[in-house]
Write an enzyme that holds these catalytic residues in place. Structure first.
Site, PDB file in Angstrom:
ATOM      1  N   TYR A 243       1.958 -23.230   4.648  1.00  0.00           N
ATOM      2  CA  TYR A 243       1.838 -22.533   6.161  1.00  0.00           C
ATOM      3  C   TYR A 243       2.244 -23.587   7.088  1.00  0.00           C
ATOM      4  O   TYR A 243       1.211 -24.677   7.470  1.00  0.00           O
ATOM      5  CB  TYR A 243       0.716 -21.825   5.960  1.00  0.00           C
TER       6      TYR A 243
ATOM      7  N   ARG B 276      -3.974  -5.323   9.184  1.00  0.00           N
ATOM      8  CA  ARG B 276      -5.365  -4.802   8.355  1.00  0.00           C
ATOM      9  C   ARG B 276      -6.262  -4.817   8.576  1.00  0.00           C
ATOM     10  O   ARG B 276      -6.915  -4.884   9.235  1.00  0.00           O
ATOM     11  CB  ARG B 276      -5.404  -6.155   7.240  1.00  0.00           C
TER      12      ARG B 276
ATOM     13  N   HIS C 126       4.029 -10.436  -1.747  1.00  0.00           N
ATOM     14  CA  HIS C 126       2.312 -11.157  -0.732  1.00  0.00           C
ATOM     15  C   HIS C 126       2.498 -10.076  -1.224  1.00  0.00           C
ATOM     16  O   HIS C 126       1.005  -9.430  -0.109  1.00  0.00           O
ATOM     17  CB  HIS C 126       3.022 -11.622   0.918  1.00  0.00           C
TER      18      HIS C 126
ATOM     19  N   ARG D 286       0.717  -6.926   0.999  1.00  0.00           N
ATOM     20  CA  ARG D 286      -0.267  -7.801   2.388  1.00  0.00           C
ATOM     21  C   ARG D 286      -0.190  -8.050   3.280  1.00  0.00           C
ATOM     22  O   ARG D 286      -0.603  -8.059   4.420  1.00  0.00           O
ATOM     23  CB  ARG D 286      -1.202  -8.759   1.828  1.00  0.00           C
TER      24      ARG D 286
HETATM   25  C1  LIG Z   1      -6.998 -12.912  -0.805  1.00  0.00           C
HETATM   26  C2  LIG Z   1      -5.765 -13.135  -1.575  1.00  0.00           C
HETATM   27  C3  LIG Z   1      -5.186 -14.236   0.249  1.00  0.00           C
HETATM   28  C4  LIG Z   1      -4.072 -14.728   0.067  1.00  0.00           C
HETATM   29  N1  LIG Z   1      -3.610 -16.066   1.002  1.00  0.00           N
HETATM   30  C5  LIG Z   1      -2.481 -16.035   0.573  1.00  0.00           C
HETATM   31  C6  LIG Z   1      -2.354 -17.393   1.531  1.00  0.00           C
HETATM   32  O1  LIG Z   1      -3.152 -18.035   1.907  1.00  0.00           O
HETATM   33  N2  LIG Z   1      -0.652 -17.490   0.717  1.00  0.00           N
HETATM   34  C7  LIG Z   1       0.572 -17.340   0.393  1.00  0.00           C
HETATM   35  O2  LIG Z   1       1.436 -17.955  -0.059  1.00  0.00           O
HETATM   36  N3  LIG Z   1      -0.146 -16.441  -0.212  1.00  0.00           N
HETATM   37  C8  LIG Z   1      -1.367 -15.503  -0.375  1.00  0.00           C
HETATM   38  N4  LIG Z   1      -1.587 -14.647  -0.719  1.00  0.00           N
HETATM   39  C9  LIG Z   1      -0.921 -14.000  -1.469  1.00  0.00           C
HETATM   40  C10 LIG Z   1      -0.587 -14.471  -2.626  1.00  0.00           C
HETATM   41  O3  LIG Z   1       0.055 -15.508  -3.093  1.00  0.00           O
HETATM   42  C11 LIG Z   1       0.525 -13.315  -4.157  1.00  0.00           C
HETATM   43  O4  LIG Z   1       1.592 -13.892  -2.955  1.00  0.00           O
HETATM   44  C12 LIG Z   1      -0.127 -11.810  -4.162  1.00  0.00           C
HETATM   45  O5  LIG Z   1      -1.241 -11.513  -4.290  1.00  0.00           O
HETATM   46  C13 LIG Z   1       0.967 -11.230  -4.890  1.00  0.00           C
HETATM   47  O6  LIG Z   1       0.376  -9.707  -5.791  1.00  0.00           O
HETATM   48  P1  LIG Z   1      -1.579  -9.767  -6.377  1.00  0.00           P
HETATM   49  O7  LIG Z   1      -2.502 -10.036  -5.665  1.00  0.00           O
HETATM   50  O8  LIG Z   1      -0.914  -8.720  -7.121  1.00  0.00           O
HETATM   51  O9  LIG Z   1      -1.169 -10.573  -8.034  1.00  0.00           O
HETATM   52  C14 LIG Z   1      -2.837 -14.353  -0.903  1.00  0.00           C
HETATM   53  C15 LIG Z   1      -2.744 -12.864  -1.756  1.00  0.00           C
HETATM   54  C16 LIG Z   1      -4.652 -12.219  -1.808  1.00  0.00           C
HETATM   55  C17 LIG Z   1      -4.901 -11.219  -2.390  1.00  0.00           C
END
Ligand SMILES: Cc1cc2nc3c(=O)[nH]c(=O)nc-3n(C[C@H](O)[C@H](O)[C@H](O)COP(=O)(O)O)c2cc1C
Length: 385
Positions: free
Chosen positions: A131, A166, A280, A283
Site C-alpha cells: 500500500y 464497514r 478485494h 470488502r
Molecule cells: C481480512 C482480510 C484482509 C485483507 N487485507 C488486504 C491487504 O492488506 N492488502 C490487499 O491487497 N488485500 C487485502 N485483502 C484482500 C485479499 O488480498 C483478496 O483480494 C481477497 O480476500 C480475495 O477474496 P476472498 O477472501 O474471497 O478469497 C484482505 C482480505 C481479507 C479477508
C-alpha cells in the site's frame, strides 16, 4: 480437525475461536455486502462441461507464475492482520504455503514484519503487497527492507484509495491500533483461548500487536497524530506513481485490483509483469463488478502481454478452476487460509490448502482434463452474466 471437511466447516470453526470483532473483520464485506453475495452468485452460476472417457493416468496441477513453477494454481493472498488470527500468524501462513508449494504474499499491514516472516520461513516463496503511503520516502525505505529479504515479487494494491465503509467494525469497536472499549473487552473475554494464545502471548513478547511495518511512532498515542498522515493510504495514487515504482523496483511487479480492460492495458504498457483481477473479496467497492464478469474481456485485451491472476469469492477448488477457465493463470485465496489458521493454527492453514488441492484434482478428474489450463477449452455456461 478431522471433521473440517470443507471451507464452510473451517469458517464455522473460525467463528467459534475468534473474537466477534476479528471474525467479522475477516468475514464480512463493505456497506450492504452486495459485492459479497454477487461474488458467490457469479461463481455458483458458472458450469463447466466435462469431457468423458479421456482416461488420463494422473493430473498435473503445476503452473508457471512469475517465472517460477508452483505446485498448484494458487497463491495465498495478502491479508492485513493475519498475525491476529494466530500468534505469529503470517510466518505460519508462509510455512503452510511453502509446504504446499505455493507463494505467500505478505501484506503491508501485517502484524509481523517481512524480516521476521523471512526468518521464520526461510524457504518460502514470499511476495510483498504494497500500500503506497503518502510519505514516499517511508514507502521507499520499506521496499528496501523487502528487497533485502530476498523478496522479488511486489504486488501493488490499486483498489484501495481510502479505507472502505464497514459499519460493523465501528459497532464492534474493532480498530488498529486497538482502542479499549467495554464491548471489545467483553468480546475478547468470551474467547479465552484466543486471549491466552494470541493476545497475551504478544503482550508478553513484543507488546500490543499492531501493523509491524509502520514506523514505531505509530504505536504511541503521543506521537501517533504526527505519523498518521505520513502512512495514510495514498488516495491520489495514479499511473505516474506506478511508472516511478516500475523504475525503482528491480523485481517483478503485479498490480492488484484491476476490473477494467483499459486499466489492464495501462498496467501492461508501463511494464507490469502481472495483474490481479480482484473485487478485494467484496470488502471495498460494494457496487464493483465481479471478476467473472470482466475476466474474459481483460484476458482478450492483455492475456498475451502479462500474467493474469484473479481472486475474490473462492470457496472450493472448483472455483479456482472456474477463474482459470475464464482466463486466469492462478488464483489468490484470501479468507480460506485465514479460516484454516483460525481453526487449526499452522496445521489448519496447511490442511485448508491441501483440501483445496484435493478439490482441484478431483474436479479436473471429473472434467476429464489433465491440467488446470485445459479447463480453458471447456464450454462454459453461466446463467448469471
Ligand atoms: C481480512 C482480510 C484482509 C485483507 N487485507 C488486504 C491487504 O492488506 N492488502 C490487499 O491487497 N488485500 C487485502 N485483502 C484482500 C485479499 O488480498 C483478496 O483480494 C481477497 O480476500 C480475495 O477474496 P476472498 O477472501 O474471497 O478469497 C484482505 C482480505 C481479507 C479477508
Amino acid at each position: 480437525m478431522g471433521q473440517l471437511l470443507n471451507a464452510a466447516d473451517f469458517r464455522h470453526a473460525a467463528q467459534r475461536r475468534l473474537p466477534r470483532g476479528l471474525f467479522e473483520y475477516i468475514d464480512r464485506g463493505a456497506e450492504d455486502e452486495l459485492a459479497l453475495s454477487n461474488l458467490r452468485r457469479s461463481l455458483d452460476a458458472i458450469r463447466l462441461s466435462p469431457r468423458v472417457l479421456t482416461g488420463h493416468p494422473e493430473r498435473d496441477l503445476r503452473v508457471r507464475v512469475m517465472e517460477r513453477e508452483i505446485a498448484m494454481p494458487v497463491v495465498v493472498a495478502p491479508t492485513a492482520l493475519a498475525g491476529l488470527v494466530a500468534y505469529d500468524g503470517e510466518a505460519k501462513l508462509a510455512r503452510a504455503a511453502a509446504r504446499q508449494g505455493v507463494p505467500f504474499c505478505i501484506s503491508t499491514q501485517s502484524i509481523t514484519t517481512i524480516e521476521e516472516v523471512r526468518a521464520g520461513a526461510p524457504d518460502a516463496d514470499l511476495w510483498f503487497q504494497l500500500y503506497l503511503w503518502k510519505d514516499r520516502e517511508l514507502t521507499r525505505k520499506l521496499l528496501d527492507r523487502v528487497w533485502a529479504c530476498n523478496v522479488t515479487t511486489l504486488v501493488v494494491t490499486a483498489d484501495t484509495p481510502i479505507g472502505p465503509k464497514r459499519e460493523y467494525n465501528q459497532r464492534n469497536g474493532f480498530s488498529i491500533p486497538f482502542i479499549y472499549s467495554l464491548r471489545a473487552a467483553l468480546d475478547v473475554a468470551m474467547r479465552p483461548r484466543w486471549l491466552a494464545g494470541v493476545l497475551l502471548r504478544y503482550l508478553h513478547t513484543t507488546g500490543m500487536p499492531t501493523y509491524g511495518h509502520y514506523p514505531e511512532e505509530f504505536r504511541s498515542a503521543i506521537t501517533r497524530p504526527s505519523i498518521v498522515e505520513a502512512v495514510k493510504l495514498e488516495n491520489l495514487l495514479n499511473w505516474d506513481d506506478l511508472r516511478i515504482l516500475r523504475q525503482q523496483w528491480k523485481g517483478r511487479l503485479i498490480v492488484k485490483g484491476i476490473l477494467h480492460p483499459q486499466d489492464a492495458r495501462e498496467a501492461a504498457d508501463l511494464g507490469a509483469d502481472g495483474i490481479v483481477i480482484s473485487a478485494h473479496g467484496g470488502r471495498n467497492l460494494d457496487i464493483a463488478p465481479v471478476p467473472a464478469e470482466v475476466l474474459p474481456d481483460i484476458a482478450d485485451a492483455v492475456g498475451n502481454r502479462l500474467e493474469i491472476l484473479a481472486d475474490s469469492g473462492v470457496r472450493r477448488g472448483s472455483d479456482v478452476l472456474k477463474y482459470i477457465s475464464l482466463g486466469a493463470q492462478a488464483v489468490m485465496l484470501g479468507r480460506l487460509p485465514l479460516w484454516g489458521l483460525a481453526a487449526g493454527d499452522e496445521k489448519g492453514a496447511d490442511q485448508m490448502l491441501a483440501m483445496i488441492r484435493t478439490e482441484i484434482d478431483m474436479t479436473l478428474t471429473m472434467l476429464g482434463v489433465r491440467r488446470p489450463e485445459d479447463c480453458r477449452g471447456l464450454p462454459i455456461r453461466s446463467t448469471w452474466i
